[in-house]
Design a protein around this motif. Structure first.
Motif, PDB file in Angstrom:
ATOM      1  N   ILE A  52       6.023   3.404   0.556  1.00 23.45           N
ATOM      2  CA  ILE A  52       7.332   2.936   0.095  1.00 23.45           C
ATOM      3  C   ILE A  52       8.417   3.399   1.080  1.00 23.45           C
ATOM      4  CG2 ILE A  52       9.003   2.943  -1.807  1.00 23.45           C
ATOM      5  CD1 ILE A  52       6.262   1.674  -2.537  1.00 23.45           C
ATOM      6  N   ARG A  53       8.391   4.690   1.374  1.00 26.19           N
ATOM      7  CA  ARG A  53       9.465   5.302   2.173  1.00 26.19           C
ATOM      8  C   ARG A  53       9.540   4.732   3.591  1.00 26.19           C
ATOM      9  NH1 ARG A  53       7.595  10.418   2.372  1.00 26.19           N
ATOM     10  NH2 ARG A  53       6.498   9.747   4.250  1.00 26.19           N
ATOM     11  N   GLU A  54       8.380   4.627   4.248  1.00 24.35           N
ATOM     12  CA  GLU A  54       8.393   4.189   5.642  1.00 24.35           C
ATOM     13  C   GLU A  54       8.878   2.743   5.772  1.00 24.35           C
ATOM     14  OE1 GLU A  54       7.897   6.648   7.998  1.00 24.35           O
ATOM     15  OE2 GLU A  54       7.887   7.780   6.119  1.00 24.35           O
ATOM     16  N   PRO A  55       8.313   1.790   5.000  1.00 21.19           N
ATOM     17  CA  PRO A  55       8.830   0.414   5.113  1.00 21.19           C
ATOM     18  C   PRO A  55      10.331   0.306   4.829  1.00 21.19           C
ATOM     19  CG  PRO A  55       6.709   0.398   4.020  1.00 21.19           C
ATOM     20  CD  PRO A  55       7.114   1.843   4.160  1.00 21.19           C
ATOM     21  N   LEU A  56      10.823   1.066   3.855  1.00 22.93           N
ATOM     22  CA  LEU A  56      12.252   0.999   3.533  1.00 22.93           C
ATOM     23  C   LEU A  56      13.097   1.484   4.715  1.00 22.93           C
ATOM     24  CD1 LEU A  56      12.348   2.272  -0.179  1.00 22.93           C
ATOM     25  CD2 LEU A  56      12.638  -0.089   0.634  1.00 22.93           C
ATOM     26  N   ALA A  57      12.478   2.291   5.598  1.00 20.38           N
ATOM     27  CA  ALA A  57      13.185   2.767   6.798  1.00 20.38           C
ATOM     28  C   ALA A  57      12.841   1.895   8.015  1.00 20.38           C
ATOM     29  CB  ALA A  57      12.807   4.224   7.056  1.00 20.38           C
ATOM     30  N   GLY A  58      12.147   0.789   7.757  1.00 21.66           N
ATOM     31  CA  GLY A  58      11.801  -0.112   8.855  1.00 21.66           C
ATOM     32  C   GLY A  58      10.614   0.352   9.674  1.00 21.66           C
ATOM     33  N   LEU A  59       9.839   1.300   9.123  1.00 21.02           N
ATOM     34  CA  LEU A  59       8.707   1.875   9.864  1.00 21.02           C
ATOM     35  C   LEU A  59       7.378   1.460   9.243  1.00 21.02           C
ATOM     36  CD1 LEU A  59      10.192   5.482  10.134  1.00 21.02           C
ATOM     37  CD2 LEU A  59      10.143   3.735  11.956  1.00 21.02           C
ATOM     38  N   ALA A  65       9.179  -5.748   4.000  1.00 22.86           N
ATOM     39  CA  ALA A  65       8.810  -4.347   3.751  1.00 22.86           C
ATOM     40  C   ALA A  65       7.296  -4.237   3.573  1.00 22.86           C
ATOM     41  CB  ALA A  65       9.537  -3.812   2.514  1.00 22.86           C
ATOM     42  N   VAL A  66       6.753  -5.118   2.762  1.00 18.44           N
ATOM     43  CA  VAL A  66       5.313  -5.070   2.478  1.00 18.44           C
ATOM     44  C   VAL A  66       4.501  -5.281   3.752  1.00 18.44           C
ATOM     45  CG1 VAL A  66       3.443  -6.231   1.231  1.00 18.44           C
ATOM     46  CG2 VAL A  66       5.612  -5.734   0.070  1.00 18.44           C
ATOM     47  N   ALA A  67       5.025  -6.117   4.653  1.00 19.40           N
ATOM     48  CA  ALA A  67       4.298  -6.416   5.891  1.00 19.40           C
ATOM     49  C   ALA A  67       4.144  -5.178   6.780  1.00 19.40           C
ATOM     50  CB  ALA A  67       5.025  -7.525   6.655  1.00 19.40           C
ATOM     51  N   LEU A  68       4.956  -4.149   6.515  1.00 19.14           N
ATOM     52  CA  LEU A  68       4.874  -2.926   7.323  1.00 19.14           C
ATOM     53  C   LEU A  68       3.765  -1.975   6.858  1.00 19.14           C
ATOM     54  CD1 LEU A  68       8.699  -2.348   7.793  1.00 19.14           C
ATOM     55  CD2 LEU A  68       7.043  -2.695   9.642  1.00 19.14           C
ATOM     56  N   ILE A  69       3.090  -2.339   5.754  1.00 16.27           N
ATOM     57  CA  ILE A  69       1.990  -1.494   5.267  1.00 16.27           C
ATOM     58  C   ILE A  69       0.699  -1.918   5.967  1.00 16.27           C
ATOM     59  CG2 ILE A  69       0.621  -0.817   3.259  1.00 16.27           C
ATOM     60  CD1 ILE A  69       3.132  -1.428   1.536  1.00 16.27           C
ATOM     61  N   ARG A  70       0.112  -0.999   6.685  1.00 19.17           N
ATOM     62  CA  ARG A  70      -1.123  -1.283   7.420  1.00 19.17           C
ATOM     63  C   ARG A  70      -2.300  -0.637   6.683  1.00 19.17           C
ATOM     64  NH1 ARG A  70      -3.327   1.484  11.705  1.00 19.17           N
ATOM     65  NH2 ARG A  70      -1.395   2.656  12.023  1.00 19.17           N
ATOM     66  N   ARG A  71      -3.264  -1.469   6.308  1.00 20.56           N
ATOM     67  CA  ARG A  71      -4.434  -0.944   5.585  1.00 20.56           C
ATOM     68  C   ARG A  71      -5.431  -0.351   6.571  1.00 20.56           C
ATOM     69  NH1 ARG A  71      -2.213  -4.569   2.323  1.00 20.56           N
ATOM     70  NH2 ARG A  71      -2.337  -4.216   0.087  1.00 20.56           N
ATOM     71  N   GLU A  72      -5.712   0.916   6.394  1.00 18.28           N
ATOM     72  CA  GLU A  72      -6.628   1.626   7.284  1.00 18.28           C
ATOM     73  C   GLU A  72      -7.482   2.555   6.413  1.00 18.28           C
ATOM     74  OE1 GLU A  72      -5.644   4.860  10.564  1.00 18.28           O
ATOM     75  OE2 GLU A  72      -4.815   2.913  11.166  1.00 18.28           O
ATOM     76  N   PRO A  73      -8.536   1.974   5.804  1.00 16.09           N
ATOM     77  CA  PRO A  73      -9.332   2.739   4.830  1.00 16.09           C
ATOM     78  C   PRO A  73      -9.850   4.055   5.420  1.00 16.09           C
ATOM     79  CG  PRO A  73      -9.959   0.426   4.782  1.00 16.09           C
ATOM     80  CD  PRO A  73      -9.053   0.593   5.976  1.00 16.09           C
TER      81      PRO A  73
END
Lengths: 328, 328
Positions: A199-206, A271-279
């Motif tokens: 949540i935090r990182e995407p909201l900061a553009g990261l 924002a959601v697009a900034l989440i990278r799935r890395e199991p």
């Protein structure tokens, strides 16, 4: 009313101090002095009432007695070595989390031997006191079988808090905090860090890394709700606790997928697009053993109020940490 | 196999030592040495194998390390200040029951730092880790909320035992003993004393006082069953315990009325006539908060076997303590 906050430099500690200053009182009793203690000197709190700042390690000889010397009426004890460090450094974890808390309780007990003294002590415990095998929803009467040294230390302090309260040495309230989200600041190495990070990182553009499946469910409270729990623990009538001084706080049981859906509603698909799935199988295994949800009936019946939705939790983060602005 | 028994001079300790000597082995491993420790030197045990007798207080500096110096493979830790004394003397209870046990665990952990060492540790806990409000039958997942300092100390030691085991420092088994009946010897001041007294005294031709109603239900094991639990805890495969190292033992849930009926069946109406009802509100109130029955499914599934009936418990007392003879 003299107030002592131990662990005042931590994330929740700082927010608690700010809330105490904003209120200026507890149960209509004005806060006459505020003592802020931590292993590092709490700073930059912008306090304009009489206060004392102390850098101290509770587990050191005499440290607890010195904090109790002024006989504070209200003590918030938030100081702890976090889970990862308590697991990595066995001796340090027991020294700070167990011996430090016990020294505090002993100092209070010994202070009461010269003249009557029984302060309210609000202690932050954790859902880490619970460990697998666990039911899908953990009831208020479920056993404490922690699977970490941190959880063990918290469970032991809960038992001490109840016994010292039963004996009349202290008026204890143990607050089992849910996992705090959204935790502000930089990503850290805590295995639970991703719950806030996504949540935090995407909201900061990261970009943020998500190491577990979307179906993983966990138990959350916002920093604002956590502070609310502590303030209510300070103000409540403890007669209703009877001899069971520790309470699982009301939180939100939310899956990672539901977290992401809330993020999309609040901040959009970018924002959601900034989440990278890395199991990460190691993290997934650890998280699988964690509590997923609680009934928390007892705490709710005593007036503890959690967050209304994960959307609200995200909005609290944006309001309190990002001055209302999202970097997208 | 080197065996250490701490608390060897107590009632259960002496019977355990006798049983160990009779067996001569644990899991086909011959007992090569036996070290018996207590605050008083255990004596009159009639031991004919190599053994050492030590008078020591576990909570004293260096005492635990000295007991561990020979690296016993099997440790039975039964030493404790009893409930009434731990309540009357707060500091002594914590010192012996908590600090003493923690010193033992720490000595074992520190011994493993020079060369591999992970002994089996069979620890006697108690149903005193449970406290009101309680269900009529306590399940294996019910919380530990003790209402005495003794119960608190036992619950804390249970948590330590699990954590030290999880970390690989010790191979712990915590045995939550039911109330032992029929406890041999003189009447003592324990609030629970009457549960044994109303059987033991009449069998010796003496009057016994019953301070509670016939409907009071409680949870019992014979001394012989208790020793059996400890021996099984020593011999069992602890892999099945997982991270939950503490077990509520199978006992018998029996009312005072059922105890008396069993006494009549075993020893006749003359024995029952020696029970004098003398209601005591203070004792009745205390006893009302005690556990009444347990499921103990987990312990049963792992091979722990309790007594078959209260008749059998009385017959065990007559056989083991009265040479088979009743004084009526």
């Amino acid at each position: 009313m003299k107030v002592l906050v131990i662990g005042a430099a931590g994330m929740v500690g700082r927010k608690l101090v700010a809330a105490l200053l904003a209120a200026g009182q507890i149960n209509d009793k004005a806060i006459s002095s505020l003592t802020l203690a931590d292993v590092v000197e709490p700073s930059g709190l912008g306090i304009d009432i009489a206060h004392t700042v102390i850098a101290t390690d509770l587990s050191e000889e005499g440290a607890a007695a010195s904090l109790i010397a002024e006989r504070p009426d209200m003590i918030f004890h938030l100081a702890a070595i976090v889970s990862g460090e308590a697991e990595a450094d066995f001796e340090k974890g027991y020294r700070i989390n167990l011996d430090g808390t016990r020294a505090l309780l002993e100092s209070i007990r010994l202070a009461s031997q010269s003249e009557p003294y029984c302060p309210r002590l609000v202690f932050t415990s954790s859902i880490a006191v619970f460990g697998e095998p666990l039911p899908a929803v953990i009831g208020d009467e479920f056993q404490q079988t922690p699977l970490t040294s941190y959880g063990t230390q918290k469970a032991i302090c809960e038992l001490l808090l109840s016994d010292y309260s039963r004996r009349g040495f202290v008026d204890g309230v143990g607050i089992r905090l849910p996992t705090i989200a959204v935790r502000p600041g930089k990503p850290n190495k805590a295995a639970s860090g991703f719950f806030s990070g996504i949540i935090r990182e995407p909201l900061a553009g990261l970009e943020a890394v998500l190491p577990v499946a979307d179906t993983v469910r966990h138990w959350f409270a916002s920093p604002r709700a956590a502070v609310g729990f502590l303030l209510h623990g300070a103000a409540m009538d403890t007669a209703q606790l009877g001899s069971q001084r520790n309470l699982s706080m009301p939180g939100l049981a939310v899956t990672v997928g539901e977290q992401i859906a809330a993020l999309e509603r609040v901040a959009g698909p970018k924002a959601v697009a900034l989440i990278r799935r890395e199991p990460d199988a190691v993290i997934a295994d650890m998280v699988a053993g964690w509590p997923k949800a609680f009934e928390a009936k007892r705490a709710r019946s005593m007036g503890f109020v959690g967050d209304a939705s994960f959307d609200e939790i995200i909005e609290i983060h944006i309001a309190d940490e990002l001055s209302g602005k999202v970097a997208l």
